[in-house]
Design a protein around this motif. Structure first.
Motif, PDB file in Angstrom:
ATOM      1  N   ALA A   1      36.965  54.396   4.804  1.00  0.00           N
ATOM      2  CA  ALA A   1      36.191  55.152   5.761  1.00  0.00           C
ATOM      3  C   ALA A   1      36.345  56.827   5.768  1.00  0.00           C
ATOM      4  N   SER A   2      37.643  57.201   5.478  1.00  0.00           N
ATOM      5  CA  SER A   2      37.773  58.622   5.539  1.00  0.00           C
ATOM      6  C   SER A   2      37.381  59.162   4.568  1.00  0.00           C
ATOM      7  N   SER A   3      37.536  58.619   3.142  1.00  0.00           N
ATOM      8  CA  SER A   3      36.998  58.902   2.066  1.00  0.00           C
ATOM      9  C   SER A   3      35.406  59.176   1.956  1.00  0.00           C
ATOM     10  N   LEU A   4      34.758  58.017   2.586  1.00  0.00           N
ATOM     11  CA  LEU A   4      33.500  57.996   2.527  1.00  0.00           C
ATOM     12  C   LEU A   4      32.798  59.287   3.415  1.00  0.00           C
ATOM     13  N   LYS A   5      33.439  59.702   4.446  1.00  0.00           N
ATOM     14  CA  LYS A   5      32.979  60.732   4.888  1.00  0.00           C
ATOM     15  C   LYS A   5      32.872  61.981   3.892  1.00  0.00           C
ATOM     16  N   LEU A   6      33.912  62.106   3.160  1.00  0.00           N
ATOM     17  CA  LEU A   6      34.248  63.233   2.133  1.00  0.00           C
ATOM     18  C   LEU A   6      33.098  63.108   1.163  1.00  0.00           C
ATOM     19  N   LEU A   7      32.757  62.062   0.870  1.00  0.00           N
ATOM     20  CA  LEU A   7      31.725  61.507  -0.197  1.00  0.00           C
ATOM     21  C   LEU A   7      30.283  62.087   0.379  1.00  0.00           C
TER      22      LEU A   7
ATOM     23  N   SER B   1      29.724  64.308   2.774  1.00  0.00           N
ATOM     24  CA  SER B   1      29.977  65.716   2.677  1.00  0.00           C
ATOM     25  C   SER B   1      29.448  66.269   1.320  1.00  0.00           C
ATOM     26  N   TYR B   2      30.107  65.749   0.352  1.00  0.00           N
ATOM     27  CA  TYR B   2      30.048  66.183  -0.966  1.00  0.00           C
ATOM     28  C   TYR B   2      28.652  66.022  -1.365  1.00  0.00           C
ATOM     29  N   ILE B   3      27.641  64.916  -0.930  1.00  0.00           N
ATOM     30  CA  ILE B   3      26.443  64.746  -1.480  1.00  0.00           C
ATOM     31  C   ILE B   3      25.771  65.787  -0.552  1.00  0.00           C
ATOM     32  N   GLN B   4      25.999  66.094   0.427  1.00  0.00           N
ATOM     33  CA  GLN B   4      25.023  67.116   1.522  1.00  0.00           C
ATOM     34  C   GLN B   4      25.352  68.614   1.064  1.00  0.00           C
ATOM     35  N   GLN B   5      26.316  68.595   0.435  1.00  0.00           N
ATOM     36  CA  GLN B   5      26.530  70.107   0.204  1.00  0.00           C
ATOM     37  C   GLN B   5      26.708  70.675  -1.088  1.00  0.00           C
ATOM     38  N   ASN B   6      26.905  69.731  -2.064  1.00  0.00           N
ATOM     39  CA  ASN B   6      27.249  70.100  -3.499  1.00  0.00           C
ATOM     40  C   ASN B   6      26.084  69.506  -4.235  1.00  0.00           C
ATOM     41  N   GLU B   7      25.082  70.690  -4.629  1.00  0.00           N
ATOM     42  CA  GLU B   7      24.007  70.411  -5.673  1.00  0.00           C
ATOM     43  C   GLU B   7      24.261  70.283  -7.054  1.00  0.00           C
TER      44      GLU B   7
ATOM     45  N   VAL C   1      43.322  53.457  -2.662  1.00  0.00           N
ATOM     46  CA  VAL C   1      42.608  54.126  -1.935  1.00  0.00           C
ATOM     47  C   VAL C   1      43.019  55.701  -1.696  1.00  0.00           C
ATOM     48  N   GLY C   2      43.997  55.890  -1.701  1.00  0.00           N
ATOM     49  CA  GLY C   2      44.333  57.219  -1.692  1.00  0.00           C
ATOM     50  C   GLY C   2      44.029  58.410  -2.687  1.00  0.00           C
ATOM     51  N   ASP C   3      43.771  57.814  -3.810  1.00  0.00           N
ATOM     52  CA  ASP C   3      43.532  58.464  -5.085  1.00  0.00           C
ATOM     53  C   ASP C   3      42.144  59.308  -5.077  1.00  0.00           C
ATOM     54  N   TRP C   4      41.239  58.624  -3.840  1.00  0.00           N
ATOM     55  CA  TRP C   4      39.825  59.360  -3.773  1.00  0.00           C
ATOM     56  C   TRP C   4      39.835  60.717  -3.248  1.00  0.00           C
ATOM     57  N   ARG C   5      40.829  60.870  -2.455  1.00  0.00           N
ATOM     58  CA  ARG C   5      41.017  62.202  -2.007  1.00  0.00           C
ATOM     59  C   ARG C   5      41.211  63.391  -2.787  1.00  0.00           C
TER      60      ARG C   5
ATOM     61  N   LEU D   1      36.105  67.819  -6.724  1.00  0.00           N
ATOM     62  CA  LEU D   1      34.666  68.191  -6.762  1.00  0.00           C
ATOM     63  C   LEU D   1      34.649  69.593  -5.991  1.00  0.00           C
ATOM     64  N   ASN D   2      35.460  69.799  -4.969  1.00  0.00           N
ATOM     65  CA  ASN D   2      35.134  70.953  -4.161  1.00  0.00           C
ATOM     66  C   ASN D   2      35.894  72.174  -4.595  1.00  0.00           C
ATOM     67  N   SER D   3      36.345  72.261  -5.731  1.00  0.00           N
ATOM     68  CA  SER D   3      37.119  73.264  -6.348  1.00  0.00           C
ATOM     69  C   SER D   3      36.740  73.269  -7.973  1.00  0.00           C
ATOM     70  N   LEU D   4      36.532  74.693  -8.320  1.00  0.00           N
ATOM     71  CA  LEU D   4      36.001  74.826  -9.765  1.00  0.00           C
ATOM     72  C   LEU D   4      37.341  75.812 -10.253  1.00  0.00           C
TER      73      LEU D   4
END
Length: 331
Positions: A87-93, A95-101, A55-59, A65-68
């Motif tokens: 649950a913690s990684s779902l929050k990151l997901l 956030s990614y969906i909402q902010q990264n187009e 599960v930790g690999d999702w971080r 995804l948040n760095s180029l």
């Protein structure tokens, strides 16, 4: 939203946000991945791959995804595995969906059961991204998919030849594609391929098939299984098809162990139920715990990831399925 395989192929260039591909059709998975990678290369989109083993690999995925890099404006992150975010990684997901187009998260997973498809992870992506079940449950779907493969090869089949091809391969799309390649090479000058062309081309192509391998595996005949496997490799059978056959038997045995009364619902033919039941009696259920990880290692080695030899790993899987593991760590 949900798309089928053919719809997804048409939307590859515009894919952004979050996508999940899931299923047990290696031809569909490989074709879509090839289309995505070609598109990323054409549009100079940076690609990164992650294999999820815990599960930790999702971080690491969301950090990427948040760095180029300094030289990229878009990023495609390709994720392989069967472990869903916590649950913690779902929050990151979210956030990614909402902010990264502009970036793309492409998750590739094996076939999922109904409970998994109802999970928060799948529901979140289906509501805000795209899910693609890699299935072809109906004859017309399989013929459309194989029709595209035939078109790539520049051949046409008569309608009854399509029916013969599907029956011959028992709905195995990857095997059917390989047969189309063989008949294309053998009858390059024929305008419309007929049943006779298919039959004459395919009947002598191999003394053994993956179906013979499956039968030997279920019988627990290690010597015969290894013999057939070595013949398939020598005759040029696709490693992905061999892996698909082995993983199918492993999956069915694990599911039958958990649901002994549901053999028919699991897709086991009535005349094969006793064979699977005998295989279960022969096997130590502890081996089931090691099979998913071994299959992932084989898949990665076939794709050239890591330093393991896919043929050696497949022989380990064959030995384990026969109830005679080569090494104690996959017993």
């Amino acid at each position: 939203m949900k798309m089928d395989y053919l719809q997804a192929l048409k939307r590859v260039d515009e894919a952004r946000g979050a996508w999940i591909m899931h299923g047990q059709e290696p031809l569909l998975e490989q074709n879509l991945l090839d289309a995505f990678r070609k598109s990323w290369s054409t549009h100079e989109i940076e690609r990164q791959r992650y294999d999820i083993s815990n599960v930790g690999d999702w971080r690491n995925v969301f950090n990427a995804l948040n760095s180029l890099s300094l030289f990229s404006t878009q990023l495609a992150v390709e994720v392989h595995g069967n472990i869903k975010p916590d649950a913690s990684s779902l929050k990151l997901l979210k956030s990614y969906i909402q902010q990264n187009e502009h970036n793309l998260l492409l998750v590739v997973m094996p076939k999922q059961d109904s409970n998994s498809l109802k999970s928060s992870f799948f529901q979140l992506i289906e509501a805000n991204g795209v899910t693609v079940p890699l299935t072809a449950n109906y004859p017309q779907d399989r013929q459309r998919i194989l029709g595209l493969e035939a078109e790539k090869l520049g051949i046409r089949l008569a309608s009854d030849a399509w029916q013969w091809l599907e029956q011959h391969h028992e709905h195995n799309l990857l095997a059917a594609k390989n047969s189309l390649m063989r008949v294309s090479d053998t009858f390059a000058d024929v305008e419309v391929i007929q049943i006779d062309h298919l039959y004459s081309c395919l009947q002598d192509q191999s003394r053994y098939t993956t179906y013979d391998l499956n039968d030997a595996l279920l019988d627990g005949n290690l010597a015969q299984s290894i013999k057939i496997f070595q013949y398939l490799i020598a005759s040029g059978e696709a490693m992905t098809l061999i892996l698909w056959s082995i993983s199918k038997e492993m999956r069915l045995l694990m599911q039958l162990f958990e649901q002994p009364q549901n053999a028919l619902q699991l897709g086991i033919w009535k005349n094969k139920i006793s064979v699977y039941q005998q295989a279960l009696r022969r096997l130590n259920p502890a081996v089931f715990l090691n099979w998913p990880a071994l299959l992932l290692r084989i898949d990665a080695s076939i794709k050239g990831i890591g330093n393991e030899n896919p043929e050696h790993l497949i022989q380990q899987a064959i030995s384990s399925l026969c109830g005679k593991p080569l090494f104690s760590d996959i017993a």
